[in-house]
Design a protein around this motif. Structure first.
Motif, short mmCIF file in Angstrom:
data_model
loop_
_atom_site.label_atom_id
_atom_site.label_comp_id
_atom_site.label_asym_id
_atom_site.label_seq_id
_atom_site.Cartn_x
_atom_site.Cartn_y
_atom_site.Cartn_z
N SER A 74 0.86 -1.18 0.00
CA SER A 74 0.00 0.00 0.00
C SER A 74 0.89 1.23 0.00
O SER A 74 2.07 1.17 0.38
CB SER A 74 -0.94 0.01 1.21
N LYS A 76 0.51 5.88 -0.05
CA LYS A 76 -0.27 7.11 -0.15
C LYS A 76 0.42 7.96 -1.20
O LYS A 76 1.65 8.00 -1.28
CB LYS A 76 -0.28 7.87 1.18
N SER A 95 -5.12 6.78 -1.90
CA SER A 95 -4.58 5.58 -1.26
C SER A 95 -4.49 4.50 -2.32
O SER A 95 -5.45 4.28 -3.07
CB SER A 95 -5.50 5.10 -0.14
#
Length: 154
Positions: A74, A76, A95
Motif C-alpha cells: 500500500s 499514499k 490511497s
C-alpha cells in the motif's frame, strides 16, 4: 516490492509513462473512481495519456507510507495539477493498493474521495453532483472516450 512501487511513483513524478508501464505485469488490472477498471495495455495507456497531458504543466506528484506485506503493498500519494477542462487547481489525495506477480504489479487499486475531487475540479457544480453515481458513471464514460481517442492516435 518497495523498490518497484518507489520506481513507479518516481517515474510518475517525472512523467515517464514508459517507466511506469514497465512496472506493470502484462495482465495488470487497474481500478480507480475516475476510470473504473482497466486491463492490460489500457491501464498502461491511461498513464501514457495522463503523463502526456501534463508535460510542461504545473504538475506535482508526491508519495509516502509505502508498506509491504508479502505480495501486497500500500502507499499514499498526492497529485497537484490544474484540471484541463476547467483549469481549476486540484490537490487529490489517493490511497493505493498493489498486488504482485512475477516481480511486477499485477493489480493496482487507487481510492480517493471522488466528491472532494469533483468539488475542486468543477467548483460548485462538482460540489452539487460530484458524490452521485450519475456523476461517477458520466465521468467514467468521458475518461474511457478520451482513452479510446488517445489509443486510436498512438
Amino acid at each position: 516490492m518497495e523498490k518497484l512501487v518507489t520506481s513507479f511513483y518516481t517515474a510518475f513524478a517525472n512523467l515517464d509513462a514508459e517507466a511506469m508501464a514497465n512496472c506493470y505485469h502484462k495482465d495488470i488490472v487497474f481500478e480507480d473512481p475516475a476510470f473504473g477498471v482497466l486491463h492490460g495495455e489500457h491501464a498502461k495507456n491511461m498513464w501514457r495519456m495522463l503523463c502526456a497531458s501534463q508535460k510542461g504543466k504545473d504538475f506535482i506528484v508526491t508519495f509516502s507510507n509505502i508498506e509491504i506485506n508479502e505480495n501486497i503493498a500500500s502507499a499514499k500519494w498526492e497529485a497537484k495539477y490544474n484540471f484541463s477542462k476547467t483549469r481549476k487547481r486540484v490537490h487529490n489525495k489517493i490511497s493505493a493498493q498493489f498486488q504482485f506477480k512475477d516481480g511486477l504489479i499485477i493489480k493496482h487499486v487507487d481510492t480517493f474521495n471522488l466528491h472532494r475531487w469533483a468539488s475542486q475540479a468543477f467548483g460548485f457544480k462538482g460540489k452539487l453532483i460530484g458524490g452521485t453515481s450519475f456523476f461517477k458513471k458520466k465521468l467514467q464514460k468521458q475518461t474511457h472516450t478520451l482513452l479510446s481517442q488517445y489509443e486510436t492516435k498512438n
